[in-house]
Design a protein around this motif. Structure first.
Motif, PDB file in Angstrom:
ATOM      1  N   LEU A  51       0.841  -1.191   0.000  1.00 28.92           N
ATOM      2  CA  LEU A  51       0.000   0.000   0.000  1.00 28.92           C
ATOM      3  C   LEU A  51       0.876   1.240   0.000  1.00 28.92           C
ATOM      4  O   LEU A  51       1.993   1.220   0.518  1.00 28.92           O
ATOM      5  CB  LEU A  51      -0.903  -0.008   1.229  1.00 28.92           C
ATOM      6  N   PRO A  52       0.383   2.338  -0.540  1.00 30.18           N
ATOM      7  CA  PRO A  52       1.181   3.566  -0.505  1.00 30.18           C
ATOM      8  C   PRO A  52       1.405   4.008   0.943  1.00 30.18           C
ATOM      9  O   PRO A  52       0.533   3.876   1.794  1.00 30.18           O
ATOM     10  CB  PRO A  52       0.344   4.587  -1.271  1.00 30.18           C
ATOM     11  N   PHE A  53       2.571   4.531   1.185  1.00 28.03           N
ATOM     12  CA  PHE A  53       2.976   4.918   2.536  1.00 28.03           C
ATOM     13  C   PHE A  53       2.506   6.332   2.827  1.00 28.03           C
ATOM     14  O   PHE A  53       2.709   7.241   2.025  1.00 28.03           O
ATOM     15  CB  PHE A  53       4.499   4.829   2.646  1.00 28.03           C
ATOM     16  N   SER A  54       1.863   6.510   3.984  1.00 27.64           N
ATOM     17  CA  SER A  54       1.357   7.818   4.369  1.00 27.64           C
ATOM     18  C   SER A  54       2.471   8.615   5.044  1.00 27.64           C
ATOM     19  O   SER A  54       2.894   8.294   6.154  1.00 27.64           O
ATOM     20  CB  SER A  54       0.179   7.666   5.321  1.00 27.64           C
ATOM     21  N   LEU A  55       2.940   9.643   4.387  1.00 31.43           N
ATOM     22  CA  LEU A  55       4.003  10.480   4.933  1.00 31.43           C
ATOM     23  C   LEU A  55       3.513  11.271   6.134  1.00 31.43           C
ATOM     24  O   LEU A  55       4.254  11.485   7.088  1.00 31.43           O
ATOM     25  CB  LEU A  55       4.547  11.418   3.860  1.00 31.43           C
TER      26      LEU A  55
END
Length: 117
Positions: A51-55
């Motif tokens: 999953l895309p990483f939440s900055l």
């Protein structure tokens, strides 16, 4: 002196043997594509398992860790009050708290504390 050196050599040797033994035992001999793929109830995954990483979440976590370390550094300030000079304790505490407040202001000014984004 020699007994300490000999003990160190024995400990290092034993640990190296244990690491090499664990390394050879734990190696996988067969690389299977199905075993390497992510498992989703026995079916092939419909989408990417990464999953895309939440900055934003990462930054909030870093800020939490920084504040957690700050609290751990502030607790001994109270305990050391009885053992030190009151003037030096006051100067050190004020400088430390001012550094923390400047850091908090910087984070607030940069918008790091906005939870709604």
């Amino acid at each position: 002196m020699y007994s300490i050196t000999i003990m160190c050599i024995i400990i290092i040797t034993l640990s190296m043997i244990m690491m090499m033994l664990a390394s050879t035992i734990s190696k996988k001999s067969i690389l299977d594509r199905e075993k390497s793929s992510p498992f989703e109830c026995g079916f092939d995954p419909k989408s990417s398992s990464r999953l895309p990483f939440s900055l934003h979440f990462f930054l909030i976590t870093i800020i939490f860790l920084i504040f957690d370390v700050e609290i751990a550094l502030m607790l001994p300030i109270i305990l050391i009050l009885n053992y030190t000079n009151l003037m030096m304790w006051s100067i050190t505490s004020i400088i430390f708290i001012m550094i923390l407040l400047v850091g908090l202001y910087h984070e607030w000014n940069q918008g790091m504390l906005n939870w709604s984004n």
